[in-house]
Design a protein around this motif. Structure first.
Motif, short mmCIF file in Angstrom:
data_model
loop_
_atom_site.label_atom_id
_atom_site.label_comp_id
_atom_site.label_asym_id
_atom_site.label_seq_id
_atom_site.Cartn_x
_atom_site.Cartn_y
_atom_site.Cartn_z
N THR A 86 0.82 -1.21 0.00
CA THR A 86 0.00 0.00 0.00
C THR A 86 0.85 1.26 0.00
N PHE A 87 2.14 1.12 0.34
CA PHE A 87 3.09 2.23 0.28
C PHE A 87 3.88 2.19 -1.03
N THR A 88 4.45 1.04 -1.35
CA THR A 88 5.30 0.94 -2.54
C THR A 88 4.51 1.16 -3.82
N GLY A 89 3.20 0.90 -3.79
CA GLY A 89 2.39 1.06 -4.99
C GLY A 89 2.27 2.48 -5.48
N TRP A 90 2.61 3.45 -4.65
CA TRP A 90 2.55 4.85 -5.07
C TRP A 90 3.82 5.27 -5.80
N PHE A 91 4.82 4.41 -5.86
CA PHE A 91 6.07 4.71 -6.55
C PHE A 91 6.06 4.05 -7.93
N HIS A 92 6.64 4.74 -8.89
CA HIS A 92 6.60 4.26 -10.27
C HIS A 92 7.25 2.88 -10.41
N ALA A 93 8.33 2.67 -9.73
CA ALA A 93 9.00 1.36 -9.74
C ALA A 93 9.62 1.16 -8.37
#
Length: 985
Positions: A834-841
């Motif tokens: 739920t946090f990493t999904g906001w980053f492009h990669a």
């Protein structure tokens, strides 16, 4: 009215441009713009008439008119500016082109001056793109914009805009203006994707350079279309958006065109300069005097000697600042010296005697103590929260700016046919232009903003951002209470009410973190659940039979365990009832810390306030979450019985259903939902007229949790008398149809948190990526529905303060955010999807081989032999006999400068750019033993700096997509970048 000066000549040769005097209405800060001229071909058989007499006559009439009146007739938009060019209607040499530019923003009409009226020119200006292109480019067209690059930069040169080579990006000369265009690659395929166009002004830039750059911006803006955000940037005060493009840092360089022609050259070693580095989240460096007087205790200084770079760290600089400064130093090493210059670091002068000896050889012996730098002025959150909206419109010949509202602002205040100025506490000025705004008003946007800045007494460097309707930036949208955008409606699933549209696939959530972030779900809630409630400052376990039964007067710890890639992952929810005491809330946090220690810091902690539960928290209890009033019921005997209790049931499936006890009176009912009325002898299940079949089905499952008494279904409008008697009689209640849930169009924003200079200061990182998360940082990620606080591995000392910073951020947010917004504490290496999904990669192995600043300095900068050699050169010149006036003698400078005929290998330690590692691997190893492996896990004898060289030729080609020869022919920084991406760094 004041009398103006005689018009000043602006151009050379036979064609002249004049500026007329300003009157009392002119807004300070407006500058004259240059008229573009389009040459018309004259037939060969025609002769050019003698125009000198006619021109002198025109100029005399024009001057007399203005000297007599001392003012100027006002044209549209209260323009106090007149330009006259030596072109007459019958000459057929030039056509007048009154093209507005960024610096003024106003169109010129022939009504502005009787002198122009005498020429019988049309009232509307003749605007041609070719005329402006003539001014900018001999090719008469826009420069090519390469599709594979997201950043394009141009510099003013001889009143033209010249592309800056990519290797020189981040270098800005003070006497020039620059244009920076950013086209996000991830959005390139999206129709109408917003772009950012920046107009950067050096502090020593001349008026002509500014006018040229302004004209170019206007022309480029028209070619790009409306989906472009325009920015005005001043040297040293750039916006966060601008600074985010240059990750290593920005370097301000003295000089102008002569030095600008050299700044892109590499492998030039005949250099001596001193850079003052300010190593905040956005690093910047300025060239300063080559003297100890330039130094201070709080900043970093880089002595650039061509073949050697010496970074001197002030005694008051933090480790994070030292690491950022070193990143800029290494960037210079790679980009300008081809990786061949040596780096030395002075952290402690008493331990780095060799480096200090070299510095004193160049700078002379230091006299006196270093001073402490003045803290840089930063804008705190309270100042940014002071937002005011102004309506800008024309009334007759005047421009009126009328205040409309203060925060929190509503999007409905913005009308598509009008223009508005939004003042964010003097920190930034926004100009919003509706889609129906006239072209005249749009071209006046920057002029009006500059006039507003002057009228308010703000600094001239105040940042200005001009946005068109439909292309608003994320920062602009978040200044409003809510924002709905056409392009994102019904595109993403947001909010608890949307989960029913998707059948959750756990595997898909794990493999597609972007989906997990949008839905706010790490999985379907089927993992292991443990619940404790706080009693007498200690946590007490809750019977699994009562896991979904919470009390508004209590605090709870809910530990959720799930698996990802075969490893246990943890989320600890800190649930706080609205009736809980301050003592219980404090005990809740203390017990959470104890649990975190038991799990060795692996817990993701999410602070949840009653009534604002995230979707995953609801999914854990599979639709059986019931919140009772009071603070009892965990003694193993279930909830206490009372005469009458009313429960409000909301939700459509097991992922979003929750039940809340409300006051037992008729006014608490709502026709859109379902209510459960528990009396002494009977339980009524009341269905409102607006409820759906899914709601009714979920309500039937919840009834068994609350009461086991006989149940009676009651439809709205068919209630028995006893139903109303239990509620104390009939009363009005909401019966109108509930409006659809508002889906706000807010993009996530990332900030660095800092309190080193007093109050909390947030520095935004725009177009962020995982690379922006540094182990020394505390970062705040605002996704609007949740606030994430990310703690770097070396920032654990701020763990207790981080959540408080999140609450302060919400409290001071100009949009009037809810303080109940969930706050999630995430530690480096334990990031949920739920946090990493906001980053492009996102690279899960990034932290595996990440070296600390100390490890980088100790392991390798490694210019020991070069330092020793330079120290020996210095010693030969008897430094002790040099003058102690703070300056070195000529022989010492010559000794450190080196000879151009000497071997370039003298100061080399690592491989040259374009060559492979020194010790070529004598054996090949399987890729599994090399890729994503920590140093201690590598096979014996493997050089960790060159793991890729141990791959077989076929494996190397398969992984890197090129041969070893091609790879080692690339620049060193490109090699490092590709190694990081592929797990060989």
């Amino acid at each position: 009215m004041r009398r103006g000066p005689v018009p000043a000549q602006l151009s050379k040769g036979g064609h002249h441009i004049f500026t007329c005097p300003d009157d009392s209405k002119v807004q300070p800060g407006l500058r004259t713009s240059t008229l573009a001229m389009e040459e018309k071909k004259v037939p060969q058989n025609s002769s050019r008439p003698d125009t000198s007499r006619k021109f002198r006559k025109l100029r005399k009439v024009h001057r007399k008119h203005h000297m007599d009146t001392g003012s100027l007739s006002q044209g549209r938009g209260a323009v106090s500016l007149c330009m006259v060019i030596s072109c007459l209607k019958d000459l057929r040499l030039f056509a007048l082109c009154a093209e507005p530019v960024l610096s003024t923003g106003f169109c010129l009409t022939s009504r502005a001056c009787p002198c122009l009226q005498s020429l019988s020119l049309p009232t509307a200006p003749v605007v041609t793109s070719r005329a402006l292109a003539w001014l900018m480019d001999t090719n008469r067209g826009l420069p090519a914009i390469e599709s594979h690059r997201d950043l394009h930069i141009w510099i003013t040169e001889n009143l033209k805009m010249v592309p800056v080579p990519e290797r020189a990006y981040g270098n800005f000369f003070e006497e020039h203006c620059y244009i920076v265009l950013h086209v996000p690659q991830s959005l390139k395929a999206t129709s109408g994707a917003p772009k950012d166009l920046h107009y950067w002004v050096g502090k020593e830039a001349g008026v002509e350079a500014q006018g040229t750059a302004g004209s170019f911006v206007q022309h480029l803006q028209e070619a790009l279309g409306g989906a472009t955000v325009q920015h005005r940037e001043a040297q040293g005060h750039e916006s966060a958006c601008f600074r985010s493009y240059f990750r290593p840092g920005i370097i301000y360089r003295k000089g102008g065109l002569a030095s600008a022609l050299k700044h892109v050259e590499t492998n030039v070693y005949n250099i001596q300069r001193l850079l003052h580095i300010r190593a905040g989240k956005h690093v910047s460096a300025s060239e300063v005097e080559l003297s100890w007087h330039s130094f201070n205790k709080s900043d970093i200084f880089l002595l650039d000697l061509g073949k050697m770079l010496i970074q001197w760290n002030g005694p008051k600089t933090s480790t994070a600042e030292k690491a950022r400064g070193l990143a800029l130093t290494r960037s210079l090493q790679d980009r300008e010296r081809g990786g061949r210059a040596q780096i030395g670091v002075v952290d402690d002068e008493t331990e780095a005697t060799d480096l200090m000896q070299i510095m004193e050889a160049v700078l002379g012996c230091r006299v006196g103590n270093l001073h402490t730098a003045m803290p840089s002025k930063s804008t705190d959150q309270l100042q940014k929260a002071n937002v005011r909206l102004y309506h800008v419109y024309e009334k007759g010949k005047d421009v009126v700016i009328q205040e409309l509202s203060t925060c929190p602002l509503a999007q409905d205040l913005l009308q598509e046919e009008d223009c508005y100025i939004l003042d964010q506490g003097g920190f930034k000025i926004y100009v919003w232009q509706g889609r129906m705004t006239s072209l005249q008003e749009k071209k006046a946007a920057f002029s009006r903003a500059l006039g507003f800045i002057q009228a308010k007494g703000y600094p001239s460097y105040t940042n200005v951002e001009v946005v068109d309707e439909g292309a608003e930036s994320a920062a602009f949208k978040q200044l409003f209470r809510s924002w709905s955008g056409e392009q994102r409606k019904n595109k993403h699933l947001r909010g608890t009410g949307k989960l029913l549209q998707v059948k959750l696939d756990v595997g898909k959530l794990h493999s597609h973190s972007e989906l997990a972030a949008q839905l706010r779900m790490v999985d379907d809630g089927s993992g292991k659940v443990e619940v404790w409630y706080i009693q007498d400052s200690r946590r007490q376990p809750v019977n699994p039979m009562h896991h979904g039964q919470l009390c508004a007067g209590n605090c709870y710890l809910v530990l959720y365990t799930y698996q990802k890639m075969g490893l246990d992952q943890y989320i600890l929810y800190l649930w706080q009832g609205l009736q809980a005491t301050a003592h219980e809330i404090k005990a809740l946090k203390g017990n959470a810390e104890e649990l975190d220690l038991q799990y060795h810091g692996a817990l993701v902690q999410e602070h949840v306030t009653m009534g604002s539960e995230p979707p995953h928290f609801l999914a854990i209890f599979q639709g059986q979450l019931v919140i009772f009033q009071g603070s009892t019921g965990h003694n193993g005997k279930g909830q206490p019985e009372s005469a009458t209790r009313l429960f409000h049931v909301r939700g459509t499936d097991s992922y979003n259903t929750w039940t809340l006890e409300v006051p037992a009176r008729a006014s608490a009912l709502n026709s859109n939902d379902i209510f459960l009325l528990a009396t002494a002898g009977l339980c009524y299940l009341w269905f409102g007229k607006g409820c759906s079949g899914d709601q009714r089905e979920m309500a039937r499952t919840v009834v068994t949790v609350i009461s086991r008494k006989d149940k009676e279904m009651v439809l709205e409008g068919q209630e028995p008398p006893h139903f109303w008697e239990a509620l104390g009689g009939r009363a009005p209640y909401p019966s109108s149809k509930r409006l659809p849930e508002d889906v706000s169009d807010f993009q996530p924003r990332l900030f660095e948190c800092s309190i080193q200079t007093g109050p909390l200061v947030l520095t935004e990182v725009v177009f962020f990526s995982q690379e922006d998360l540094d182990k020394y940082d505390v970062m705040l990620l605002d996704t609007w529905e949740e606030i994430f606080l990310w703690l770097g591995a070396a920032a654990s000392e701020w763990k207790q303060e981080a959540v408080a910073w999140g609450r302060e951020y919400l409290k001071t947010h100009p949009a009037g955010r809810s303080l109940a917004t969930p706050i999630v504490l995430v530690k480096q290496g334990h990031e949920p999807p739920t946090f990493t999904g906001w980053f492009h990669a996102w690279d899960p192995y990034k932290w595996t081989n990440n070296q600390s600043y100390e490890e980088v300095v100790e392991g390798g900068l490694g210019a020991v032999s070069a330092i020793a050699e330079r120290t020996a050169q210095v010693s030969n010149f008897r430094l002790s006999r040099w003058p102690r006036n703070g300056r070195a003698g000529p022989l010492a400078l010559w000794a450190l400068k080196g000879s151009k005929d000497s071997s370039e290998n003298e100061l080399e330690l690592g491989p040259k750019a374009g060559s492979g590692p020194r010790s070529v691997a004598s054996r090949s190893l399987p890729r599994e033993q090399l890729r994503h492996q920590a140093v201690e896990d590598l096979p014996e004898g493997v050089d960790p700096a060159h793991k890729e060289s141990y791959l077989s030729d076929s494996d190397f080609q398969d992984i890197f997509g090129k041969s070893k020869e091609e790879f080692y022919s690339m620049a060193k920084w490109r090699q490092q970048q590709q190694k990081k991406q592929l797990g060989f760094f």
